[in-house]
Design a protein around this motif. Structure first.
Motif, PDB file in Angstrom:
ATOM      1  N   LEU A 568      -6.882 -22.954  22.172  1.00  0.00           N
ATOM      2  CA  LEU A 568      -5.955 -22.692  23.273  1.00  0.00           C
ATOM      3  C   LEU A 568      -5.238 -21.351  23.124  1.00  0.00           C
ATOM      4  CD1 LEU A 568      -4.208 -26.202  23.423  1.00  0.00           C
ATOM      5  CD2 LEU A 568      -6.053 -25.386  24.913  1.00  0.00           C
ATOM      6  N   PRO A 569      -4.888 -20.717  24.258  1.00  0.00           N
ATOM      7  CA  PRO A 569      -4.001 -19.553  24.193  1.00  0.00           C
ATOM      8  C   PRO A 569      -2.653 -19.988  23.597  1.00  0.00           C
ATOM      9  CG  PRO A 569      -4.925 -19.823  26.396  1.00  0.00           C
ATOM     10  CD  PRO A 569      -5.277 -21.055  25.638  1.00  0.00           C
ATOM     11  N   ARG A 570      -1.926 -19.047  23.017  1.00  0.00           N
ATOM     12  CA  ARG A 570      -0.707 -19.400  22.284  1.00  0.00           C
ATOM     13  C   ARG A 570       0.294 -20.179  23.137  1.00  0.00           C
ATOM     14  NH1 ARG A 570       3.708 -15.380  19.514  1.00  0.00           N
ATOM     15  NH2 ARG A 570       4.782 -16.984  18.320  1.00  0.00           N
ATOM     16  N   HIS A 571       0.479 -19.777  24.418  1.00  0.00           N
ATOM     17  CA  HIS A 571       1.496 -20.437  25.243  1.00  0.00           C
ATOM     18  C   HIS A 571       1.106 -21.871  25.626  1.00  0.00           C
ATOM     19  CE1 HIS A 571      -1.245 -19.008  28.418  1.00  0.00           C
ATOM     20  NE2 HIS A 571      -0.720 -19.950  29.184  1.00  0.00           N
ATOM     21  N   GLU A 572      -0.181 -22.244  25.445  1.00  0.00           N
ATOM     22  CA  GLU A 572      -0.636 -23.598  25.765  1.00  0.00           C
ATOM     23  C   GLU A 572      -0.651 -24.516  24.545  1.00  0.00           C
ATOM     24  OE1 GLU A 572      -4.429 -23.448  27.668  1.00  0.00           O
ATOM     25  OE2 GLU A 572      -3.645 -22.649  29.549  1.00  0.00           O
ATOM     26  N   THR A 573      -0.476 -23.961  23.353  1.00  0.00           N
ATOM     27  CA  THR A 573      -0.590 -24.781  22.146  1.00  0.00           C
ATOM     28  C   THR A 573       0.522 -25.819  22.068  1.00  0.00           C
ATOM     29  OG1 THR A 573       0.635 -23.123  20.863  1.00  0.00           O
ATOM     30  CG2 THR A 573      -1.768 -23.010  20.799  1.00  0.00           C
ATOM     31  N   VAL A 574       0.187 -26.952  21.457  1.00  0.00           N
ATOM     32  CA  VAL A 574       1.138 -28.052  21.293  1.00  0.00           C
ATOM     33  C   VAL A 574       1.897 -27.836  19.990  1.00  0.00           C
ATOM     34  CG1 VAL A 574       1.369 -30.550  20.990  1.00  0.00           C
ATOM     35  CG2 VAL A 574      -0.321 -29.628  22.612  1.00  0.00           C
ATOM     36  N   LYS A 575       3.188 -27.542  20.105  1.00  0.00           N
ATOM     37  CA  LYS A 575       3.995 -27.207  18.916  1.00  0.00           C
ATOM     38  C   LYS A 575       4.439 -28.460  18.164  1.00  0.00           C
ATOM     39  CE  LYS A 575       4.060 -22.714  19.782  1.00  0.00           C
ATOM     40  NZ  LYS A 575       3.262 -22.648  20.996  1.00  0.00           N
ATOM     41  N   LYS A 576       4.735 -29.531  18.895  1.00  0.00           N
ATOM     42  CA  LYS A 576       5.199 -30.769  18.261  1.00  0.00           C
ATOM     43  C   LYS A 576       4.594 -31.956  19.017  1.00  0.00           C
ATOM     44  CE  LYS A 576       9.736 -28.909  16.908  1.00  0.00           C
ATOM     45  NZ  LYS A 576      11.208 -29.138  16.984  1.00  0.00           N
ATOM     46  N   PHE A 577       4.538 -33.101  18.363  1.00  0.00           N
ATOM     47  CA  PHE A 577       4.075 -34.305  19.045  1.00  0.00           C
ATOM     48  C   PHE A 577       4.814 -35.521  18.511  1.00  0.00           C
ATOM     49  CE2 PHE A 577       1.367 -34.112  15.304  1.00  0.00           C
ATOM     50  CZ  PHE A 577       1.288 -35.440  14.893  1.00  0.00           C
ATOM     51  N   ALA A 578       4.822 -36.571  19.298  1.00  0.00           N
ATOM     52  CA  ALA A 578       5.405 -37.853  18.885  1.00  0.00           C
ATOM     53  C   ALA A 578       4.397 -38.946  19.225  1.00  0.00           C
ATOM     54  CB  ALA A 578       6.722 -38.110  19.616  1.00  0.00           C
ATOM     55  N   ILE A 579       4.213 -39.867  18.299  1.00  0.00           N
ATOM     56  CA  ILE A 579       3.313 -40.999  18.533  1.00  0.00           C
ATOM     57  C   ILE A 579       4.137 -42.128  19.159  1.00  0.00           C
ATOM     58  CG2 ILE A 579       1.755 -42.672  17.481  1.00  0.00           C
ATOM     59  CD1 ILE A 579       1.233 -40.648  15.251  1.00  0.00           C
ATOM     60  N   LEU A 580       3.706 -42.588  20.312  1.00  0.00           N
ATOM     61  CA  LEU A 580       4.452 -43.619  21.042  1.00  0.00           C
ATOM     62  C   LEU A 580       4.327 -44.982  20.352  1.00  0.00           C
ATOM     63  CD1 LEU A 580       3.584 -42.632  24.718  1.00  0.00           C
ATOM     64  CD2 LEU A 580       5.644 -42.088  23.417  1.00  0.00           C
ATOM     65  N   GLY A 612      14.146 -34.927  22.116  1.00  0.00           N
ATOM     66  CA  GLY A 612      14.310 -34.806  20.672  1.00  0.00           C
ATOM     67  C   GLY A 612      13.414 -33.746  20.061  1.00  0.00           C
ATOM     68  N   MET A 613      12.289 -33.456  20.723  1.00  0.00           N
ATOM     69  CA  MET A 613      11.372 -32.438  20.196  1.00  0.00           C
ATOM     70  C   MET A 613      11.811 -31.021  20.567  1.00  0.00           C
ATOM     71  SD  MET A 613       7.554 -34.130  20.369  1.00  0.00           S
ATOM     72  CE  MET A 613       7.580 -34.960  21.955  1.00  0.00           C
ATOM     73  N   TYR A 614      12.906 -30.904  21.329  1.00  0.00           N
ATOM     74  CA  TYR A 614      13.419 -29.589  21.709  1.00  0.00           C
ATOM     75  C   TYR A 614      14.834 -29.346  21.177  1.00  0.00           C
ATOM     76  CZ  TYR A 614       9.530 -29.314  25.024  1.00  0.00           C
ATOM     77  OH  TYR A 614       8.275 -29.268  25.595  1.00  0.00           O
ATOM     78  N   GLU A 615      15.257 -30.155  20.231  1.00  0.00           N
ATOM     79  CA  GLU A 615      16.637 -30.038  19.743  1.00  0.00           C
ATOM     80  C   GLU A 615      16.924 -28.690  19.102  1.00  0.00           C
ATOM     81  OE1 GLU A 615      17.284 -33.399  17.249  1.00  0.00           O
ATOM     82  OE2 GLU A 615      17.695 -34.750  18.925  1.00  0.00           O
ATOM     83  N   ASP A 616      15.876 -28.032  18.592  1.00  0.00           N
ATOM     84  CA  ASP A 616      16.093 -26.741  17.950  1.00  0.00           C
ATOM     85  C   ASP A 616      15.808 -25.567  18.887  1.00  0.00           C
ATOM     86  OD1 ASP A 616      13.419 -27.108  18.173  1.00  0.00           O
ATOM     87  OD2 ASP A 616      12.900 -26.511  16.132  1.00  0.00           O
TER      88      ASP A 616
END
Length: 621
Positions: A568-580, A612-616
């Protein structure tokens, strides 16, 4: 519109013409469970027997007051009675309103009331109970006809047999009545009301008339004639269709009317958990399915190869690599030669022939629709000698608008337009369609039709796409495009389908990032696949919830996310994930009955996890 003019005046006209041509041939086969505990058996109906059953039901509806274009609803899963009821409604001159059996009582009541349905076919006591609970909200319903169950004391609920008996009596009194009713139906009469299962807001009733379905059936016939000239055969009266798709969905309805035009045998069984077993029993020559079915088969094959381990797994991965090379060659219109052709023969003998055996020994092709199919999964099957023809359409276009042709498949596209369908791409990238499949409008929604359908007949699909050598590539839903706070656009559907090909233990990935600094993802595990993985990795004692929080599981998902990000291009990459903590389900409201994800509903339900994945980071509003 080319050669797409139908020789028939209505769907009932097409049906009785099919009976006249194919009378004693078998039209349907369907399972009949044995109440004594013995194995279930499959029974058959010839076209003439189908006509007789439909005639009695249609005349029964006529006796109840069903007249031209009067709506009758069907709340049931895919089964032979659904088809008989639908044909009976149409032959009585009425129009069918479709309701998923998984619908809540209030949702079912809304559709029944909004459509103005006067009769409701209900599958069983569970569906009847919903109607009884909402009876005050559906005062226009004069009768409920139950497939499995007993009638009610007050006469509001009657059985299918009782309706049929009413019709048999009417036929005895007036033998010519059925023919008169069929002859009175015209192509511009309403045939079907299908309510779209949107992610938000009020569902829209899509009005499809007999002309829409006649166009679809004729376009398929014209395409078949075109392909025969190229040495390919699409559908013939000798084919066998395995129909499990929800008939409440437009894709299922398309396969139903296609049968009337061509005359092939259809095996009907809507039980999803029986698909694999039934393939060996039915031995279909073709089957239509949503991509989730192919993903599940792919995941199971990969898992079994990993379980075998050692040399067997090495052979499997080698064979998949060979198959991918062959599939890519075929996309270019070439065939493998030399060493690659020899390798493919070996791979076929050791791996692919066993995979094909799972689908019976007569399969010509699958048709995939209703959601995007990951190109990697399409190539996997193609390399194994299993053709998947991906198509495209919407409820508002009667389902069948585009289809990849055998011998001219390009994965990642939905192929060329069906005969008689026109396409153009608007300035903002939206796909516009025009042709005989386009709806006549939305029901009871003033102004909504004009928002998507202009005076020249162009329908705005809400999908974004591009044309490549005439083939349509859909990049995303217009309303689902993500725009990051940095101003970059991300199309989540393509990323999500690619990930499912990389990680066989995941059922859904939900990419999120609109007005955010970067993209994150919610991961839903496949309960069956992750349980197998857990056994192999010493975690068999953990239940689903326990596995979602285990570090080993997270590491496995992270590995797949890392592999995805490399593509993926950098702006499309998944930086964090959470397992439901649980899979996405129809019952939970996160998946539509046609197996599409309700993105907004998922995001709303798990808003706290996403935040929670954007707290920083600073959220841009």
């Amino acid at each position: 519109m080319g050669n797409t003019a139908s020789p028939f005046s209505s769907v009932p006209d097409m049906f009785v013409s099919r009976v006249a041509e194919s009378g004693d041939a078998t039209a349907f086969t369907y399972p009949v469970p044995d109440t004594t505990g013995a194995p279930e058996t499959w029974e058959t109906l010839t076209w003439s027997q189908t006509r007789d059953r439909v005639r009695d039901l249609a005349l029964g509806l006529h006796s109840l007051g069903v007249t031209s274009q009067a709506r009758c609803a069907i709340a049931a899963g895919t089964r032979i009675e659904w088809i008989l009821a639908d044909l009976a409604i149409l032959c009585a001159g009425g129009a069918s309103t479709t309701i998923y059996p998984s619908s809540t009582a209030p949702d079912a009541a809304y559709i029944i009331a909004d459509s103005g349905s006067m009769v409701v076919f209900a599958e069983n006591a569970e569906q009847v109970a919903k109607l009884v609970d909402q009876r005050a909200q559906i005062p226009g319903v004069s009768k409920v006809v139950v497939f499995d169950g007993e009638g009610g004391e007050d006469g509001w609920v009657i059985t299918l047999d009782e309706l049929s008996a009413l019709g048999a009596k009417a036929h005895e009194e007036r033998p010519d009545l059925f023919g008169e009713l069929v002859g009175s139906v015209e192509s511009d009469h309403l045939a079907t009301l299908i309510y779209t299962s949107g992610s938000t807001g009020r569902p829209k009733g899509v009005r499809l008339d007999h002309g829409n379905w006649l166009y679809e059936a004729q376009a398929l016939s014209d395409l078949d004639e075109e392909l025969r000239g190229q040495g390919w055969e699409l559908l013939t009266p000798q084919d066998v269709q395995y129909l499990w798709l929800p008939l409440s969905h437009v894709f299922g309805k398309l396969m139903q009317v296609s049968q009337l035009r061509v005359g092939f045998l259809t095996a009907v069984d809507g039980r999803v958990d029986k698909i694999v077993d039934n393939l060996a029993i039915v031995r279909p020559t073709f089957m239509a399915a949503a991509p989730r079915i192919f993903e599940k088969v792919y995941n199971r094959v990969v898992m079994q190869a990993k379980e075998a381990g050692g040399a067997k797994y090495r052979i499997f991965t080698w064979a998949v690599g060979v198959g991918d090379k062959v599939a890519r060659l075929k996309e270019e219109g070439k065939e493998p030669t030399g060493a690659l052709a020899l390798q493919h023969k070996v791979a076929d003998r050791l791996v692919f022939s066993k995979l094909r055996a799972r689908f019976g020994d007569r399969l010509k092709f699958f048709i995939s629709g209703s959601a995007p199919l990951a190109p990697e999964i399409g190539r996997f099957f193609h390399g194994a000698g299993i053709i998947i023809l991906e198509g495209y359409g919407l409820t508002e276009t009667s389902a069948g608008s585009f289809l990849n042709r055998p011998g001219d498949i390009r994965f990642g596209t939905v192929g060329l337009p069906m005969p008689g369908t026109e396409v153009k791409i608007a300035e903002d990238g939206e796909i516009l369609l025009r042709g005989g499949g386009v709806m006549r409008g939305y029901h009871n929604m003033s102004g909504a039709t004009e928002e998507v359908l202009n005076e020249d007949g162009w329908f705005a699909t809400g999908d974004i796409g591009v044309l490549e050598d005439g083939k349509l590539r859909i990049t995303d839903r217009k309303k689902e495009l993500i725009k990051t706070s940095g101003g970059k656009y991300v199309a989540p559907q393509g990323i999500e389908s690619r990930f499912k090909a990389l990680c066989p233990y995941v059922s859904n990935l939900v990419v999120h990032g609109d007005r955010r600094a970067y993209c994150v993802a919610l991961v839903a595990l496949d309960p069956e696949a992750i349980a197998t993985w857990a056994e192999e990795n010493g975690l068999g004692a953990l239940d689903y919830a326990g596995l979602t929080g285990d570090p080993k599981v997270r590491a496995m998902v992270q590995e797949a996310i890392d592999a995805l990000n490399l593509t993926l291009p950098r702006h499309e990459t998944v930086k964090k994930f959470a397992i439901l903590p649980n899979d996405l389900t129809v019952e939970g409201g996160e998946i539509t009955p046609s197996l599409k994800m309700r993105r907004r509903a998922v995001e709303a339900k798990y808003q706290e996890i996403l935040d929670g994945m954007y707290e920083d980071s600073v959220r841009t509003l």
